[in-house]
Design an enzyme around this catalytic site. Structure first.
Site, PDB file in Angstrom:
ATOM      1  N   ASP A  13       0.813  -1.227   0.000  1.00 35.50           N
ATOM      2  CA  ASP A  13       0.000   0.000   0.000  1.00 35.50           C
ATOM      3  C   ASP A  13       0.839   1.266   0.000  1.00 35.50           C
ATOM      4  OD1 ASP A  13      -2.246  -1.632   0.090  1.00 35.50           O
ATOM      5  OD2 ASP A  13      -2.270  -1.653   2.277  1.00 35.50           O
ATOM      6  N   LYS A  16       1.616   2.229  -5.033  1.00 36.89           N
ATOM      7  CA  LYS A  16       2.152   1.675  -6.282  1.00 36.89           C
ATOM      8  C   LYS A  16       1.216   1.954  -7.447  1.00 36.89           C
ATOM      9  CE  LYS A  16       2.252  -2.383  -4.398  1.00 36.89           C
ATOM     10  NZ  LYS A  16       1.904  -2.031  -3.011  1.00 36.89           N
ATOM     11  N   ALA A  39      -4.205  -7.886  -3.522  1.00 37.12           N
ATOM     12  CA  ALA A  39      -3.736  -6.534  -3.807  1.00 37.12           C
ATOM     13  C   ALA A  39      -4.918  -5.593  -4.020  1.00 37.12           C
ATOM     14  CB  ALA A  39      -2.871  -6.539  -5.072  1.00 37.12           C
ATOM     15  N   GLY A  40      -4.700  -4.340  -3.703  1.00 40.78           N
ATOM     16  CA  GLY A  40      -5.685  -3.297  -3.997  1.00 40.78           C
ATOM     17  C   GLY A  40      -4.907  -2.061  -4.393  1.00 40.78           C
ATOM     18  N   HIS A  41      -4.895  -1.743  -5.686  1.00 43.45           N
ATOM     19  CA  HIS A  41      -4.109  -0.614  -6.187  1.00 43.45           C
ATOM     20  C   HIS A  41      -5.076   0.489  -6.608  1.00 43.45           C
ATOM     21  CE1 HIS A  41      -0.572  -3.535  -7.219  1.00 43.45           C
ATOM     22  NE2 HIS A  41      -0.889  -3.517  -5.938  1.00 43.45           N
ATOM     23  N   GLN A 223       1.854  -6.008  -3.279  1.00 42.87           N
ATOM     24  CA  GLN A 223       2.323  -6.134  -1.897  1.00 42.87           C
ATOM     25  C   GLN A 223       3.625  -5.331  -1.715  1.00 42.87           C
ATOM     26  OE1 GLN A 223       1.207  -9.408  -3.489  1.00 42.87           O
ATOM     27  NE2 GLN A 223      -0.713  -8.575  -2.796  1.00 42.87           N
ATOM     28  N   ASP A 331       2.114  14.680   1.457  1.00 42.75           N
ATOM     29  CA  ASP A 331       1.104  15.594   2.009  1.00 42.75           C
ATOM     30  C   ASP A 331       0.481  15.079   3.310  1.00 42.75           C
ATOM     31  OD1 ASP A 331       0.165  13.683  -0.031  1.00 42.75           O
ATOM     32  OD2 ASP A 331      -1.823  14.400   0.516  1.00 42.75           O
TER      33      ASP A 331
HETATM   34  P1  GDP Z   1      -0.925   0.356  -3.510  1.00 41.98           P
HETATM   35  O1  GDP Z   1      -1.520  -0.923  -3.037  1.00 41.98           O
HETATM   36  O2  GDP Z   1       0.528   0.433  -3.269  1.00 41.98           O
HETATM   37  O3  GDP Z   1      -1.301   0.685  -4.923  1.00 41.98           O
HETATM   38  O4  GDP Z   1      -1.569   1.502  -2.597  1.00 41.98           O
HETATM   39  P2  GDP Z   1      -3.116   1.655  -2.191  1.00 41.98           P
HETATM   40  O5  GDP Z   1      -3.881   2.100  -3.376  1.00 41.98           O
HETATM   41  O6  GDP Z   1      -3.592   0.437  -1.489  1.00 41.98           O
HETATM   42  O7  GDP Z   1      -3.019   2.783  -1.088  1.00 41.98           O
HETATM   43  C1  GDP Z   1      -2.434   4.013  -1.351  1.00 41.98           C
HETATM   44  C2  GDP Z   1      -3.476   5.117  -1.103  1.00 41.98           C
HETATM   45  O8  GDP Z   1      -2.839   6.365  -1.107  1.00 41.98           O
HETATM   46  C3  GDP Z   1      -4.542   5.199  -2.176  1.00 41.98           C
HETATM   47  O9  GDP Z   1      -5.747   5.602  -1.595  1.00 41.98           O
HETATM   48  C4  GDP Z   1      -4.007   6.278  -3.121  1.00 41.98           C
HETATM   49  O10 GDP Z   1      -5.036   6.948  -3.830  1.00 41.98           O
HETATM   50  C5  GDP Z   1      -3.377   7.194  -2.143  1.00 41.98           C
HETATM   51  N1  GDP Z   1      -2.243   7.986  -2.615  1.00 41.98           N
HETATM   52  C6  GDP Z   1      -1.175   7.612  -3.374  1.00 41.98           C
HETATM   53  N2  GDP Z   1      -0.265   8.599  -3.426  1.00 41.98           N
HETATM   54  C7  GDP Z   1      -0.767   9.607  -2.694  1.00 41.98           C
HETATM   55  C8  GDP Z   1      -0.279  10.907  -2.329  1.00 41.98           C
HETATM   56  O11 GDP Z   1       0.820  11.312  -2.679  1.00 41.98           O
HETATM   57  N3  GDP Z   1      -1.066  11.664  -1.515  1.00 41.98           N
HETATM   58  C9  GDP Z   1      -2.312  11.252  -1.105  1.00 41.98           C
HETATM   59  N4  GDP Z   1      -3.018  12.077  -0.339  1.00 41.98           N
HETATM   60  N5  GDP Z   1      -2.777  10.040  -1.402  1.00 41.98           N
HETATM   61  C10 GDP Z   1      -2.017   9.237  -2.185  1.00 41.98           C
HETATM   62  P1  IMO Z   2      -0.994  -4.161  -2.239  1.00 37.04           P
HETATM   63  O1  IMO Z   2      -0.578  -4.723  -3.565  1.00 37.04           O
HETATM   64  C1  IMO Z   2      -0.922  -4.541   2.076  1.00 37.04           C
HETATM   65  C2  IMO Z   2      -1.006  -8.578   3.718  1.00 37.04           C
HETATM   66  C3  IMO Z   2      -2.230  -9.006   4.496  1.00 37.04           C
HETATM   67  C4  IMO Z   2      -1.590  -9.918   5.523  1.00 37.04           C
HETATM   68  C5  IMO Z   2      -0.510 -10.609   4.683  1.00 37.04           C
HETATM   69  C6  IMO Z   2      -0.913 -11.959   4.139  1.00 37.04           C
HETATM   70  O2  IMO Z   2      -2.307  -3.442  -2.280  1.00 37.04           O
HETATM   71  O3  IMO Z   2       0.099  -3.370  -1.630  1.00 37.04           O
HETATM   72  P2  IMO Z   2      -2.501 -12.698   2.167  1.00 37.04           P
HETATM   73  O4  IMO Z   2      -3.970 -12.457   1.939  1.00 37.04           O
HETATM   74  O5  IMO Z   2      -1.641 -12.197   1.072  1.00 37.04           O
HETATM   75  O6  IMO Z   2      -2.209 -14.124   2.516  1.00 37.04           O
HETATM   76  O7  IMO Z   2      -2.155 -11.861   3.490  1.00 37.04           O
HETATM   77  O8  IMO Z   2      -0.216  -9.744   3.621  1.00 37.04           O
HETATM   78  N1  IMO Z   2      -1.258  -8.091   2.353  1.00 37.04           N
HETATM   79  C7  IMO Z   2      -1.189  -6.804   1.997  1.00 37.04           C
HETATM   80  N2  IMO Z   2      -0.966  -5.702   2.742  1.00 37.04           N
HETATM   81  N3  IMO Z   2      -1.075  -4.438   0.747  1.00 37.04           N
HETATM   82  C8  IMO Z   2      -1.269  -5.527  -0.017  1.00 37.04           C
HETATM   83  O9  IMO Z   2      -1.281  -5.479  -1.353  1.00 37.04           O
HETATM   84  C9  IMO Z   2      -1.379  -6.788   0.612  1.00 37.04           C
HETATM   85  N4  IMO Z   2      -1.576  -8.048   0.174  1.00 37.04           N
HETATM   86  C10 IMO Z   2      -1.483  -8.828   1.250  1.00 37.04           C
HETATM   87  O10 IMO Z   2      -2.879  -7.907   5.098  1.00 37.04           O
HETATM   88  O11 IMO Z   2      -0.948  -9.159   6.503  1.00 37.04           O
HETATM   89 MG    MG Z   3      -3.011  -1.586  -1.755  1.00 44.34          MG
END
Ligand code: GDP
Ligand code: IMO
Ligand code: MG
Length: 422
Positions: A13, A16, A39-41, A223, A331
């Site tokens: 998170d 990415k 994953a959740g991007h 991840q 920020d």
């Molecule tokens: P990922 O799994 O690495 O793609 O990250 P996630 O999407 O799970 O979580 C990152 C969160 O931060 C998301 O809600 C993005 O929209 C947000 N985000 C990414 N870069 C920035 C930033 O520079 N500032 C703010 N405020 N939010 C950001």
């Molecule tokens: P993205 O791509 C953050 C964490 C879970 C748990 C561990 C194992 O969005 O960054 P799993 O379901 O993979 O067996 O869980 O890994 N985890 C993540 N944490 N971002 C992720 O993906 C994750 N994918 C798995 O919360 O701790």
């Molecule tokens: Mg994520």
């Protein structure tokens, strides 16, 4: 742009999805190489929010090829609903998405086993996303998994699934869980297989063809480094190689055509799920959660938050070979008076400048902090390096220097334009 691997350099998170979306502009192909719909991007385009789970974040740009590589575990029912959801939002998904025929398939018994094992672990649970990821990779390693090539062949699917359901139902019964209906699972997976068939291909041959034509590939890590099955805080990890090496094994592209590795970090640290997080701090967690930030994109769980940990990110630079750093969520620190950065760990008399492999030892480590004065100015409107407050620049320079990589991008908001190229 050159062939680039993008990895999370913390616990996932890191933002990415946003950085992939930005970098995709200059790429031709975007490849997911590990993980599954754990994953959740998140990508914001205008007021529209997209959360990608299996489909590469590159799908949001026109004329880019998106590949789900062999290293990914695919929940086909989840993938179908993700494709349908994207199409509903007006995103074109067709020949621009290709799924590896050797990617392994996640079945309902994987999800059920994932949940049951967490219950059995009790207070030692991993805090998984319950998407069946661990058991699916387990079956792959045990050589009893089904692959996309099996899913799209109805007869083969029936024969293989019948065996797998029989065995897994015995295990589920022994664990006190309800057995699955073979008929129901088969019908559901046949339907998904039928829908996905046009997307399934030999992606190794495809990627090599693209490289021969001089097209640039962007590898989308999922991840983060410390969730890697080998290099993470085992057993509090996911079940795949999330680090840069996984990009090669998970796609069939060898190491030498890779030109650079970009590591994405938050300007602080987050983790969702259990396991050690040395710099965890309620000060920063309460502040971010009160702003409605840092809730999981896949499960909605509040993320644990802490100060930037340069011991961890330095380790990430080492195992991934990170050349360039993208720092997101700068920020998020705009309102802080004092910002702490972990420069080392102390446990008793011993000082660590690396992450100890024993999770128990890591849990007992106390961070050694360097304190920085906050800039207390909104940064979200900054578009160039010189727009940033001097203290924010100083902070970025310090964390990248401690990490041992070159600062390439600073992100000051979720939108594409809130990106500063340094
Ligand atoms: P990922 O799994 O690495 O793609 O990250 P996630 O999407 O799970 O979580 C990152 C969160 O931060 C998301 O809600 C993005 O929209 C947000 N985000 C990414 N870069 C920035 C930033 O520079 N500032 C703010 N405020 N939010 C950001
Ligand atoms: P993205 O791509 C953050 C964490 C879970 C748990 C561990 C194992 O969005 O960054 P799993 O379901 O993979 O067996 O869980 O890994 N985890 C993540 N944490 N971002 C992720 O993906 C994750 N994918 C798995 O919360 O701790
Ligand atoms: Mg994520």
């Amino acid at each position: 742009m050159a062939n680039t691997i993008l990895v999370g350099a913390q616990w996932g998170d890191e933002g990415k999805g946003k950085i992939i979306d930005v970098l995709t502009e200059k790429a031709d192909v975007v490849v997911r190489y590990a993980g599954g719909n754990n994953a959740g991007h998140t990508v914001f385009l205008g007021t529209k929010k997209y959360v990608l789970h299996l489909v590469p974040s590159g799908i949001l740009r026109r004329n880019k090829l998106c590949v789900i590589g062999n290293g990914v575990v695919v929940d086909p029912v989840g993938l179908v609903s993700e494709i349908q959801g994207l199409r509903k939002l007006g995103v074109k998904v067709g020949a621009n998405l290709v799924v590896s025929e050797t990617a392994h398939v996640v079945f309902p018994y994987h999800r059920e086993l994932d949940a049951q094992r967490e219950v059995l672990k009790g207070e030692h649970k991993i805090g998984t996303t319950k998407r069946g990821i661990g058991p699916a990779y387990g079956d792959k390693a045990a050589r009893v998994g089904l692959r996309m090539i099996d899913l799209v062949n109805p007869e083969r699917l029936e024969a293989k699934l019948s065996q797998r359901i029989k065995e897994n139902n015995e295990v589920l019964k022994a664990l006190g869980a309800k057995p699955l209906s073979f008929k129901q699972v088969l019908a559901e997976y046949r339907k998904a297989g039928n829908y996905l068939k046009p997307f399934v291909a030999n992606t190794v041959v495809l990627l090599h063809e693209k490289m021969r034509r001089g097209e640039d590939i962007l590898f989308e890590g999922a991840q983060g480094t410390f969730l890697d099955i080998d290099h993470g805080t085992y057993p509090y990890v996911t079940s795949s190689n999330t680090t840069a090496g996984g990009a090669c094994t998970g796609s069939g592209v060898p190491p030498h055509p890779i030109d650079r590795v970009v590591g994405v970090v938050n300007a602080y640290t987050t983790r969702v799920g259990e396991g050690p997080l040395p710099t965890e701090s309620p000060v920063i967690a309460d502040m971010l959660h009160a702003m409605g930030r840092e809730f999981g994109a896949t499960t909605g769980r509040p993320r644990r938050c802490g100060w930037f940990d340069s011991v961890a990110t330095r380790h990430a630079t080492m195992v991934n070979g990170i050349d360039e750093l993208a720092v997101t969520n700068l920020d998020g620190l705009d309102t802080m008076d004092v910002i702490r950065v972990c420069a080392g760990y102390r446990r008793g008399k011993k000082v660590y400048d690396y992450i100890p492999n024993d999770s128990q030892v890591l849990t007992e480590c106390e961070p050694i902090y360097a304190d920085f004065l906050g800039w207390r100015t909104p940064t979200n409107k900054a578009r160039r390096w010189k727009d940033l407050p001097p203290r924010a620049r100083l902070y970025l320079e310090a964390i990248t220097e401690l990490t041992g990589a070159k600062l390439a991008i600073a992100s000051v908001g979720p939108a594409r334009e809130q990106t500063i190229f340094v």
